[in-house]
Design a protein around this motif. Structure first.
Motif, short mmCIF file in Angstrom:
data_model
loop_
_atom_site.label_atom_id
_atom_site.label_comp_id
_atom_site.label_asym_id
_atom_site.label_seq_id
_atom_site.Cartn_x
_atom_site.Cartn_y
_atom_site.Cartn_z
N PHE A 32 0.71 -1.29 -0.29
CA PHE A 32 0.01 -0.22 -0.04
C PHE A 32 0.74 1.12 0.21
O PHE A 32 1.95 1.27 0.46
CB PHE A 32 -0.90 -0.13 1.17
N ALA A 33 0.28 2.37 -0.43
CA ALA A 33 1.18 3.70 -0.65
C ALA A 33 1.49 4.03 0.60
O ALA A 33 2.65 4.52 0.80
CB ALA A 33 0.20 4.49 -1.54
N ASP A 34 0.71 4.18 1.37
CA ASP A 34 0.75 5.03 2.74
C ASP A 34 1.40 4.06 3.97
O ASP A 34 0.56 3.44 4.68
CB ASP A 34 -0.49 5.77 3.31
N LYS A 35 2.57 4.31 4.16
CA LYS A 35 3.13 3.48 5.11
C LYS A 35 3.43 4.24 6.26
O LYS A 35 4.23 3.73 7.14
CB LYS A 35 4.40 2.44 4.41
N ILE A 196 -24.40 2.78 -3.27
CA ILE A 196 -23.73 1.85 -4.09
C ILE A 196 -22.69 2.81 -4.82
O ILE A 196 -21.46 2.37 -5.16
CB ILE A 196 -24.71 1.48 -4.99
N GLY A 197 -23.05 4.16 -5.08
CA GLY A 197 -22.11 5.09 -5.37
C GLY A 197 -20.93 5.34 -4.81
O GLY A 197 -19.91 5.24 -5.31
N CYS A 198 -21.11 5.31 -3.55
CA CYS A 198 -19.97 5.76 -2.51
C CYS A 198 -18.95 4.28 -2.61
O CYS A 198 -17.73 4.28 -2.73
CB CYS A 198 -20.43 5.77 -1.17
N TYR A 199 -19.59 3.14 -2.82
CA TYR A 199 -18.82 1.84 -2.74
C TYR A 199 -18.12 1.53 -4.01
O TYR A 199 -17.09 1.29 -4.07
CB TYR A 199 -19.73 0.46 -2.82
N ALA A 204 -12.75 2.30 -6.78
CA ALA A 204 -11.84 2.93 -7.71
C ALA A 204 -10.69 3.57 -7.03
O ALA A 204 -9.58 3.52 -7.41
CB ALA A 204 -12.83 4.17 -8.30
N ALA A 205 -10.94 4.32 -5.84
CA ALA A 205 -9.84 4.72 -4.80
C ALA A 205 -8.91 3.55 -4.52
O ALA A 205 -7.66 3.78 -4.64
CB ALA A 205 -10.49 5.30 -3.89
N GLU A 206 -9.28 2.36 -4.32
CA GLU A 206 -8.58 1.19 -3.89
C GLU A 206 -7.41 0.83 -5.30
O GLU A 206 -6.35 0.66 -5.03
CB GLU A 206 -9.24 0.04 -3.77
N LEU A 207 -7.97 0.94 -6.17
CA LEU A 207 -7.14 0.84 -7.48
C LEU A 207 -6.14 2.02 -7.74
O LEU A 207 -4.91 1.48 -8.29
CB LEU A 207 -8.08 0.44 -8.75
N LEU A 208 -6.57 3.25 -7.45
CA LEU A 208 -5.77 4.21 -7.70
C LEU A 208 -4.83 4.74 -6.27
O LEU A 208 -4.59 5.96 -6.09
CB LEU A 208 -6.44 5.33 -7.88
N HIS A 222 -6.10 4.02 -0.57
CA HIS A 222 -6.60 2.97 0.06
C HIS A 222 -7.46 3.54 1.61
O HIS A 222 -8.48 3.28 1.77
CB HIS A 222 -5.76 2.17 0.67
N THR A 223 -6.88 4.53 2.00
CA THR A 223 -7.34 5.13 3.17
C THR A 223 -8.74 5.76 2.61
O THR A 223 -9.67 5.69 3.28
CB THR A 223 -6.76 6.47 3.80
N LEU A 224 -8.84 6.51 1.52
CA LEU A 224 -10.18 7.18 0.86
C LEU A 224 -11.13 5.91 0.62
O LEU A 224 -12.33 6.06 0.85
CB LEU A 224 -9.85 7.50 -0.46
#
Length: 249
Positions: A32-35, A196-199, A204-208, A222-224
């Motif tokens: 993950f990006a934020d360590k 559903i829109g939030c999910y 999408a945030a997970e992939l980016l 991932h935090t988002l």
């Protein structure tokens, strides 16, 4: 038609996944990006952002407890109970996983997520299709089995995520379809549409994850994802609270 529709959709999606073949976990999934650590907590943002699940899940369980004597909610209460309990479990399972991400801990992150999907879909299914309590059992067992299948295949090969992804995808497709087919009040359909829109935003945030962290710096994708998922859970919980008030409970 109401009884045939969900089974037809499920069969088509299952057939498509079977023909596609095994779906492996993304490479470097645990990277993950934020360590950044904080107060001695490794990966602090990804760990602590799970706290919202505990708050929303506890609030939902309180609502369920206070509605237990209201027969108007009997059909949907079991599914919502699973949903709220799974939210609470997500806070601990995902938090535990993000302290030291690996496949052994990932199972405790994925299991509550699968139960979340099972709970909300069984609640909507029972109310719109009219099937009995076996629906709650069916989706709960399928949720647990989907994670068990991934872990089993992960021990012998690269891991097959198809059943797990199937359990996650079905509510996104079937909930709005069943509510539209059943003529569910617009207010409730808007609640679920927003959730559903939030999910979708969360996935999408997970992939980016890295791209968002590079541009925002203090917030990773991932935090988002966690924050957007908490919001989705809160919207569903507020819908149940509204139903409870309508029913006089």
């Amino acid at each position: 038609m109401r009884r045939v529709l969900p089974w037809t959709v499920m069969a088509l999606v299952a057939l498509a996944m079977a023909l596609y073949g095994p779906i492996a976990q993304l490479e470097h999934y645990h990277d993950f990006a934020d360590k950044r650590a904080w107060l001695g907590i490794p990966n602090a943002c990804d760990v602590l952002s799970n706290a919202g699940f505990a708050v929303v899940g506890w609030y939902g369980l309180v609502l369920v407890r206070r509605s237990r004597h209201n027969p108007a909610l009997d059909v949907i209460r079991p599914g919502y109970t699973v949903f709220f309990f799974a939210l609470l479990l997500t806070a601990f399972g995902s938090g535990w996983y993000h302290l030291m991400p690996d496949n052994d801990r990932l199972i405790w992150d994925r299991l509550p997520i699968a139960l979340l999907c099972a709970g909300i879909l069984s609640a909507v299914w029972r109310e719109t299709v009219g099937d009995g309590r076996w629906v709650d059992v069916f989706w709960t067992v399928l949720a647990v089995a989907s994670v068990a299948w991934w872990r089993y295949t992960d021990n012998y090969a690269t891991g097959d995520l198809r059943p797990y992804l199937f359990v996650q995808f079905m509510p996104l497709l079937l909930v709005p379809l069943l509510q539209w087919r059943n003529g569910t009040p617009l207010r409730e359909r808007l609640y679920f549409g927003a959730a559903i829109g939030c999910y979708v935003l969360a996935k999408a945030a997970e992939l980016l994850d890295y791209q968002i962290f590079q541009h925002v710096e203090y917030l990773s994708g991932h935090t988002l994802k966690h924050l957007a998922s908490v919001l989705a859970g809160l919207i569903v919980t507020l819908n149940f609270a509204h139903r409870k008030r309508e029913a006089g409970g």
